[in-house]
Design a protein around this motif. Structure first.
Motif, mmCIF file in Angstrom:
data_model
loop_
_atom_site.group_PDB
_atom_site.id
_atom_site.type_symbol
_atom_site.label_atom_id
_atom_site.label_comp_id
_atom_site.label_asym_id
_atom_site.label_seq_id
_atom_site.Cartn_x
_atom_site.Cartn_y
_atom_site.Cartn_z
ATOM 1 N N LEU A 1 -3.982 -9.383 -5.186
ATOM 2 C CA LEU A 1 -2.586 -9.502 -5.618
ATOM 3 C C LEU A 1 -2.257 -10.928 -6.044
ATOM 4 O O LEU A 1 -1.564 -11.152 -7.033
ATOM 5 C CB LEU A 1 -1.640 -9.061 -4.503
ATOM 6 C CG LEU A 1 -1.679 -7.576 -4.163
ATOM 7 C CD1 LEU A 1 -0.706 -7.250 -3.050
ATOM 8 C CD2 LEU A 1 -1.380 -6.736 -5.386
ATOM 9 N N ARG B 1 -12.850 -0.082 -0.221
ATOM 10 C CA ARG B 1 -12.462 -0.495 1.138
ATOM 11 C C ARG B 1 -13.007 0.486 2.161
ATOM 12 O O ARG B 1 -13.494 0.094 3.221
ATOM 13 C CB ARG B 1 -10.942 -0.589 1.262
ATOM 14 C CG ARG B 1 -10.367 -1.890 0.743
ATOM 15 C CD ARG B 1 -8.987 -2.162 1.334
ATOM 16 N NE ARG B 1 -8.000 -1.163 0.940
ATOM 17 C CZ ARG B 1 -7.370 -1.179 -0.233
ATOM 18 N NH1 ARG B 1 -7.631 -2.107 -1.110
ATOM 19 N NH2 ARG B 1 -6.477 -0.257 -0.519
ATOM 20 N N SER C 1 -10.290 0.853 -5.583
ATOM 21 C CA SER C 1 -10.144 -0.155 -4.532
ATOM 22 C C SER C 1 -10.073 0.510 -3.157
ATOM 23 O O SER C 1 -10.657 0.026 -2.199
ATOM 24 C CB SER C 1 -8.907 -1.031 -4.798
ATOM 25 O OG SER C 1 -7.735 -0.367 -4.436
ATOM 26 N N ILE C 2 -9.385 1.654 -3.086
ATOM 27 C CA ILE C 2 -9.324 2.382 -1.808
ATOM 28 C C ILE C 2 -10.731 2.847 -1.409
ATOM 29 O O ILE C 2 -11.169 2.692 -0.267
ATOM 30 C CB ILE C 2 -8.368 3.595 -1.913
ATOM 31 C CG1 ILE C 2 -6.937 3.114 -2.150
ATOM 32 C CG2 ILE C 2 -8.440 4.458 -0.660
ATOM 33 C CD1 ILE C 2 -5.941 4.225 -2.416
ATOM 34 N N VAL D 1 -7.262 -7.200 -0.590
ATOM 35 C CA VAL D 1 -5.953 -6.724 -1.048
ATOM 36 C C VAL D 1 -5.066 -7.903 -1.445
ATOM 37 O O VAL D 1 -4.601 -8.003 -2.583
ATOM 38 C CB VAL D 1 -5.260 -5.870 0.030
ATOM 39 C CG1 VAL D 1 -3.884 -5.433 -0.444
ATOM 40 C CG2 VAL D 1 -6.110 -4.655 0.379
ATOM 41 N N ASP E 1 -10.602 -5.479 4.380
ATOM 42 C CA ASP E 1 -9.380 -5.416 3.567
ATOM 43 C C ASP E 1 -8.913 -6.805 3.103
ATOM 44 O O ASP E 1 -7.777 -6.983 2.693
ATOM 45 C CB ASP E 1 -8.258 -4.696 4.309
ATOM 46 C CG ASP E 1 -7.885 -5.400 5.602
ATOM 47 O OD1 ASP E 1 -8.556 -6.372 5.965
ATOM 48 O OD2 ASP E 1 -6.915 -4.951 6.248
ATOM 49 N N GLU F 1 -11.425 -6.458 -4.434
ATOM 50 C CA GLU F 1 -12.545 -5.855 -3.692
ATOM 51 C C GLU F 1 -13.845 -6.559 -4.038
ATOM 52 O O GLU F 1 -14.756 -6.625 -3.213
ATOM 53 C CB GLU F 1 -12.631 -4.351 -3.975
ATOM 54 C CG GLU F 1 -11.857 -3.484 -2.983
ATOM 55 C CD GLU F 1 -10.419 -3.913 -2.793
ATOM 56 O OE1 GLU F 1 -9.717 -4.086 -3.810
ATOM 57 O OE2 GLU F 1 -9.987 -4.098 -1.648
ATOM 58 N N ILE G 1 -6.837 1.641 -8.659
ATOM 59 C CA ILE G 1 -6.332 1.639 -7.285
ATOM 60 C C ILE G 1 -7.190 2.579 -6.433
ATOM 61 O O ILE G 1 -7.576 2.255 -5.306
ATOM 62 C CB ILE G 1 -4.847 2.068 -7.239
ATOM 63 C CG1 ILE G 1 -3.965 0.937 -7.775
ATOM 64 C CG2 ILE G 1 -4.427 2.423 -5.815
ATOM 65 C CD1 ILE G 1 -2.507 1.300 -7.923
ATOM 66 N N LEU H 1 0.825 -1.208 0.000
ATOM 67 C CA LEU H 1 0.000 0.000 0.000
ATOM 68 C C LEU H 1 0.858 1.256 0.000
ATOM 69 O O LEU H 1 0.519 2.262 -0.607
ATOM 70 C CB LEU H 1 -0.959 -0.010 1.193
ATOM 71 C CG LEU H 1 -2.006 -1.128 1.119
ATOM 72 C CD1 LEU H 1 -2.891 -1.125 2.348
ATOM 73 C CD2 LEU H 1 -2.835 -0.995 -0.155
#
Lengths: 312, 291, 253
Positions: free
Chosen positions: B223, B107, B103-104, B219, B216, B42, B100, A241
């Motif tokens: 990946l 979350r 995704s933030i 994440v 979370d 997510e 990204i 992150l």
């Protein structure tokens, strides 16, 4: 060319002016603290921008170099009693060597494959830092002794601000110098077309390695300083992150723009602090702002705004 | 020895099936739009979390799970319509940053709408392990394998046998040509986001009784799914499934026989080794750049 | 003595021979052309000589030294310059900067002076900029020096590539379809430019479909068909060669 050189001098002058004025307009040390953290991120981002912005090589694992810098400084000063400056230099050497060793095999990859490889590298480093508990204190982190320069330790926020501001300015100056040198042109060339750059005589692999090592050194310096400033370091600072945050700062500020990297770092460091009062909404706002800027200003803040200003 | 090996193999294949679903989601979106969707994990999280909260509210699992998947599909469609489509002209890196950001955002929303705790879900058909050659399999693992297999078969049928599926493939091969043939590529893009959200959420629903979930949880799963897709060779559906299973099994073996502390690192060491040896993944397209 | 010697050069892509057992010699200071129908292997031949693609077999010698399979930047150092069929320009840079990249090997490339912005780097930049202006004037882009290269028209991009290649002071210049997409006036300018470059002592090799251009400038022509050399010789000899007429010229006329 001439116009560009003036823009560079003007930019460096403006940066110096902002850095000089800032401590006098910030209302209290809390904001000075935010400015210091923003400055440290900005140093890492200026280096990362050399890699992503100029050379066009993405890294989703750059926080690893930041983290290694921080932990080498922490371990050597806390555990071995090294002077902080020596530990910082050792971190630079180690990060430089690591970056050099992985650069050739990894930077042969392109696009999403390069993103994956750097991401993997970063995660591996973060996991090692979290798992080697005896050395690093594990996921809970470890304390770091204060910075000492020739017997003098920065006594407070103001002194730290001075150190970071000077280093930030130098970092920007070096980056701008490199960008307009033949090496900088070679980086921009291989970004546009590797085969054309190579045909023009640019050793593509060598230049990619060079800029990768340089960007790792910038991150290492920022990491070492952060460790001493914060007095405490956790593996999260090396994690995925964190890497994403660094890339986001660069892209948000504007690719291939040294000042963009500084602006991006400043905004993304300050935003969470501003939204901290609405703690619940902090991440939502961060995500929404990121998406908004990239959708409406896909070239990033500084280049997009410069373009608007130029059109006027 | 054989029992231990089988035990690790079963847990590896179970995890690998989920990685494969996430990797297929990456592949679908990548093929249709060349976007790497970093919000893929997510979808898994939304599938798991929504099911948990609906179940806690008293819904039966057979109603809660489809509703949760539907929610994820709606989020996927919204993501494409509101964030990806307007940024068509943006560079690859900008698009990565947009996903990204998404995704933030997701979350953050999950934290706000639900909470920051770990949650579990009751297994669909009991917790009594099934003994196979001395190793034990959780009934939920069978749900995971069966569900993933069904999803992969359905996807194969969709792309192989239906007109709509063929339109998607045509768009992936050549967008302009597809448009000239009268395919609405806009809708194809939306459809791909919907499908990949569906796959991810399905994975989330199936795996939650085994692994727990939280806001979370996506994440790492995202990946790993990305790693699986790259491992197989970005853009290849077969590669995504093979990459997912391979990753799951290698990870389980590594964690079991080498070091459980480095379980998550094993996946990434594997991918680095493969990429350095085969820069385009195991089943990726090969071809020289034309100059 | 010949500048470039190509001996049984071959390249197969997945079992298909793009270039098969091609041999020829290029005399220094002359203009040579490689002609042949589409898919004859002309661009692959260029890629093999300039190092963009590694040969599957055969040898390439420059001035007697073996240069087979060397990397493009090493070949650039040895004096091989080229342009591309699809222009590979650096779109975000100015036209002059594109040419300055072509001068890369002759500039101060030390890291420390570059980082510190030392006067030596400034001097190198100034010299490269002046040189770039001269070359841009020569290819007719002198007025465009400070424009972004991405905004140039197709024909101008092709000329920019020639200027960039010339900036490296090549001994051997490979031009891949320099006249493609040009109007007759521009083609005439390119013809004159190629003749001027050859007159300055640079050995030029063309891949070109415009037969009038080829016949006007070439001292020596190599004909490829399906990856194999069909014939090579003077323009007059090629025009009279029955095999060539059957396979290529006859088809075009």
């Amino acid at each position: 060319m001439i116009r560009r050189r003036e823009a560079r001098r003007g930019g460096l002058g403006a940066l110096a002016a902002v850095l000089l004025v800032l401590p006098f307009v910030l209302p209290n040390t809390y904001y000075l603290n935010v400015a210091i953290l923003a400055g440290l991120n900005a140093i890492a981002c200026i280096g990362l921008n050399l890699l992503i912005g100029y050379a066009g090589q993405i890294s989703l694992g750059h926080a690893a170099f930041f983290g290694i810098g921080a932990y080498v400084s922490a371990i050597l000063t806390a555990g071995q009693g090294w002077p902080p400056v020596l530990a910082l230099l050792a971190a630079l050497v180690l990060n430089g060597a690591l970056a050099f060793a992985v650069a050739r095999p990894i930077l042969r990859l392109r696009g999403h494959y390069l993103a994956m490889a750097t991401l993997g590298l970063g995660i591996i480093v973060a996991i090692v830092l979290a798992q080697e508990v005896r050395l690093t204190g594990g996921p809970d982190g470890m304390p770091v002794p204060p910075l000492v320069l020739l017997g003098w330790s920065p006594p407070g926020e103001a002194a730290w601000y001075g150190i970071v501001a000077v280093l930030l300015w130098i970092a920007a100056w070096l980056s701008l110098n490199l960008a307009r040198s033949p090496i900088g042109r070679a980086l921009a060339a291989l970004n546009a077309s590797e085969i054309a750059a190579a045909t023009a005589g640019v050793d593509v692999a060598r230049h990619k390695s060079l800029v990768f090592v340089l960007s790792a050194l910038y991150a290492s310096l920022a990491g070492s300083l952060f460790a001493h400033y914060a007095g405490f370091i956790t593996p999260a600072k090396a994690g995925f992150l964190q890497s994403v945050e660094l890339v986001t700062m660069v892209v948000l500020g504007g690719m291939a723009s040294t000042f963009g990297a500084v602006v991006g770092a400043a905004i993304l460091t300050a935003l969470p602090q501003i939204f901290a009062t609405f703690h619940e909404y902090e991440t939502i706002a961060l995500g929404a702002i990121l998406m908004g800027i990239m959708i409406f200003l896909p070239r990033g803040l500084v280049p997009s705004l410069a373009r608007l200003a130029g059109r006027r | 020895m054989l029992e231990t090996f089988l035990q690790f193999l079963f847990s590896g294949i179970t995890a690998g099936a989920i990685y494969a679903l996430v990797a297929l989601g990456f592949t679908l979106i990548y093929n249709a739009s060349h976007v790497i969707n970093f919000a893929q994990g997510e979808f898994v999280m939304i599938g798991g979390m929504a099911t948990v909260f609906l179940a806690d509210a008293g819904w039966p699992i057979w109603a809660a799970a489809p509703l949760a998947v539907l929610l994820a599909v709606a989020v996927g469609v919204a993501l494409e319509r509101l964030a990806i489509a307007p940024a068509r002209e943006a560079s690859t890196v900008s698009l990565i940053v947009i996903t990204i950001g998404a995704s933030i955002l997701l979350r953050g929303l999950a934290q706000l709408v639900w909470d920051r705790n770990f949650h579990t879900l009751a297994p669909f058909s009991g917790e009594e392990p099934i003994r196979v050659l001395g190793a034990s399999i959780l009934p939920q693992s069978l749900w995971v394998l069966g569900g993933s297999l069904l999803a992969v078969l359905a996807l194969g049928w969709f792309f192989g046998r239906t007109l709509l599926g063929k339109a998607v493939i045509a768009t992936a091969h050549n967008r302009l040509a597809a448009e000239l043939m009268g395919i609405e590529t806009r809708h194809v893009m939306t459809l791909c986001f919907a499908l990949s959200a569906l796959l991810g959420a399905l994975g989330g629903v199936l795996i939650t009784p085994i692994t727990l979930t939280s806001y979370d949880a996506g994440v790492m799963l995202g990946l790993k799914g990305f790693s699986a897709a790259i491992l197989g060779g970005m853009g290849s559906a077969t590669g995504a499934v093979v990459g997912g299973l391979l990753l799951g099994v290698v990870e389980a073996m590594g964690a079991g026989f080498l070091s459980s502390a480095y379980k998550d690192a094993i996946a990434f060491v594997l991918i680095l080794v493969v990429l350095v040896a085969v820069p385009r993944g195991l089943m990726g397209a090969r071809g020289a750049e034309r100059v | 003595m010949s500048l470039l010697e190509v001996q049984s050069l071959s390249k197969t892509f997945g079992g298909v021979a793009a270039v098969a057992e091609v041999s020829f010699e290029l005399e220094a200071g002359h203009v040579h052309s490689v002609i042949g129908p589409n898919g004859a292997g002309k661009t692959t031949l260029f890629n093999l000589i300039a190092g963009a693609v590694r040969p599957s077999g055969g040898k390439v010698r420059l001035d007697g030294a073996d240069i087979t399979g060397l990397a493009p930047h090493v070949l650039a150092e040895r004096g091989i310059g080229r342009s591309f069929q699809t222009p590979q320009i650096f779109a975000a840079m100015s036209v002059a900067e594109n040419v300055m990249v072509g001068r890369h090997l002759r500039l101060d490339r030390r890291l420390l002076p570059s980082l510190l912005g030392m006067p030596a780097v400034d001097r190198a930049n100034r010299a490269a900029r002046e040189r770039a202006q001269l070359l841009l004037d020569q290819v007719g882009l002198g007025q465009e020096a400070d424009r972004p290269a991405g905004g140039l028209a197709y024909g101008a991009m092709k000329r920019l590539e020639i200027a960039r290649a010339l900036a490296g002071d090549p001994r051997l210049l490979l031009l891949d379809e320099p006249a493609a997409g040009l109007n007759p006036t521009e083609t005439a300018e390119i013809t004159a430019l190629i003749q001027a470059i050859a007159a300055a002592g640079v050995t030029v090799v063309l891949v070109e479909h415009d037969m009038r251009l080829v016949m006007a400038v070439s001292d020596h022509i190599i004909v490829l068909d399906s990856g194999r050399k069909l014939a090579d010789g003077t323009a007059a000899a090629i025009r009279a060669d029955p095999a060539v007429i059957a396979a290529y010229l006859g088809q075009a006329q």
